[in-house]
Enzyme design. Structure first.
Site, PDB file in Angstrom:
ATOM      1  N   VAL A   1       3.802  -9.343   0.688  1.00 53.47           N
ATOM      2  CA  VAL A   1       5.744  -8.924   1.107  1.00 53.47           C
ATOM      3  C   VAL A   1       5.829 -10.367   2.630  1.00 53.47           C
ATOM      4  O   VAL A   1       6.480  -9.738   3.383  1.00 53.47           O
ATOM      5  CB  VAL A   1       5.197  -7.896   1.479  1.00 53.47           C
ATOM      6  CG1 VAL A   1       5.728  -6.832   0.381  1.00 53.47           C
ATOM      7  CG2 VAL A   1       4.608  -6.812   2.636  1.00 53.47           C
TER       8      VAL A   1
ATOM      9  N   THR B   1      -3.619   8.626   1.752  1.00 50.28           N
ATOM     10  CA  THR B   1      -4.392  10.180   2.827  1.00 50.28           C
ATOM     11  C   THR B   1      -4.548  10.420   2.497  1.00 50.28           C
ATOM     12  O   THR B   1      -5.414  11.577   2.989  1.00 50.28           O
ATOM     13  CB  THR B   1      -2.708  10.938   3.042  1.00 50.28           C
ATOM     14  OG1 THR B   1      -2.295  11.349   1.403  1.00 50.28           O
ATOM     15  CG2 THR B   1      -1.154  10.602   3.718  1.00 50.28           C
TER      16      THR B   1
ATOM     17  N   TYR C   1       1.334   1.200  13.655  1.00 53.58           N
ATOM     18  CA  TYR C   1       2.636   2.104  12.266  1.00 53.58           C
ATOM     19  C   TYR C   1       3.293   2.883  13.019  1.00 53.58           C
ATOM     20  O   TYR C   1       4.587   2.161  12.531  1.00 53.58           O
ATOM     21  CB  TYR C   1       1.818   3.357  11.547  1.00 53.58           C
ATOM     22  CG  TYR C   1       2.141   3.664  10.794  1.00 53.58           C
ATOM     23  CD1 TYR C   1       2.026   2.776   9.511  1.00 53.58           C
ATOM     24  CD2 TYR C   1       2.340   4.818  10.425  1.00 53.58           C
ATOM     25  CE1 TYR C   1       2.587   3.437   8.126  1.00 53.58           C
ATOM     26  CE2 TYR C   1       3.265   5.830   9.008  1.00 53.58           C
ATOM     27  CZ  TYR C   1       3.023   4.483   8.001  1.00 53.58           C
ATOM     28  OH  TYR C   1       3.088   4.961   6.749  1.00 53.58           O
TER      29      TYR C   1
END
Length: 249
Positions: free
Chosen positions: A61, A190, A152
């Site tokens: 991306v 996670t 983040y």
């Protein structure tokens, strides 16, 4: 009839986790999907699972040319593009005084620049289709701060800002732009949480559990379908009550 019958969607980061769940939910609702990712083997596996309704393309991306190729692949395979989901994302952990600049920029380039480039690449095709939708996957960390996640949080705050601006600019073209802000979702991102962190989250989250990828996917479906036809420029939080407040353990 499915909620997305006749529509074509491009999903970045679609090889696993939330992105793969979105691909499955979208095709179940009648869409045809192009799955973009850098995990070629896993991406091809998901596309094969979905059959004729799906294609896989390699998509970093951070690369505008690869975005252009992904949009072209959607149009070549299915004749149009009606929806974009900017889902690809990465995380780096570190304090603001010690995180290396290259680690910070890696997060910014994938999470923030990737959303910008994806939207920019998709807009001409969405206009040609007569309108469409963009769903940007931000995070609760795009609304609140969290220790050790400066890169983040910065990138996900930026996604919320870009979502609002794009909604204003593209609304006259019939293109709706919204963000989803997941909390702690059970995905590969996670899975490496420390056992003590997991126990604390389960005790303090109002719903007392992690979210599932399908629960984020169902919100992306809502924002892509006509069920949300008058919704644009906003964020939908999917966090089990995280930002409402923590329960006393």
């Amino acid at each position: 009839m499915g909620k997305l019958d006749g529509r074509v969607a491009l999903i970045s980061g679609g090889a696993r986790g939330q992105g793969a769940a979105m691909a499955r939910v979208f095709t179940a609702e009648g869409a045809r999907v192009v799955i973009g990712d850098v995990l070629d083997d896993q991406g091809r596996k998901v596309a094969a699972e979905l059959g004729d309704a799906a294609r896989y393309v390699h998509l970093d991306v951070r690369d505008a040319d690869q975005w252009a190729a992904a949009v072209a692949a959607a149009r070549e395979a299915f004749g149009r593009l009606d929806a974009l989901v900017n889902n690809a994302g990465v995380v780096e952990i570190g304090t603001v005084d010690e995180m290396p600049a290259d680690a910070f920029m890696r997060v910014v380039e994938v999470n923030q620049l990737g959303v910008f480039l994806g939207t920019q690449a998709a807009v001409p095709a969405l206009r040609e289709a007569g309108g469409g939708t963009v769903v940007n996957i931000s995070s609760v960390d795009g609304l609140i701060g969290l220790k050790y996640l400066s890169a983040y949080c910065a990138s996900k705050f930026a996604v919320v800002g870009m979502t609002r601006v794009a909604a204003m600019e593209l609304g006259p073209d019939g293109i709706r732009v919204n963000a989803v802000c997941p909390g702690v979702i059970r995905t590969d991102m996670t899975k490496d949480l420390h056992e003590m962190q997991v126990k604390w989250l389960h005790r303090t989250l109002p719903l007392r559990r992690f979210g599932e990828a399908d629960e984020t996917a169902s919100v992306a479906l809502f924002l892509t379908s006509d069920d949300s036809s008058y919704v644009t420029g906003t964020e939908v939080v999917v966090d089990g009550g995280w930002i409402a407040g923590h329960l006393t353990p």
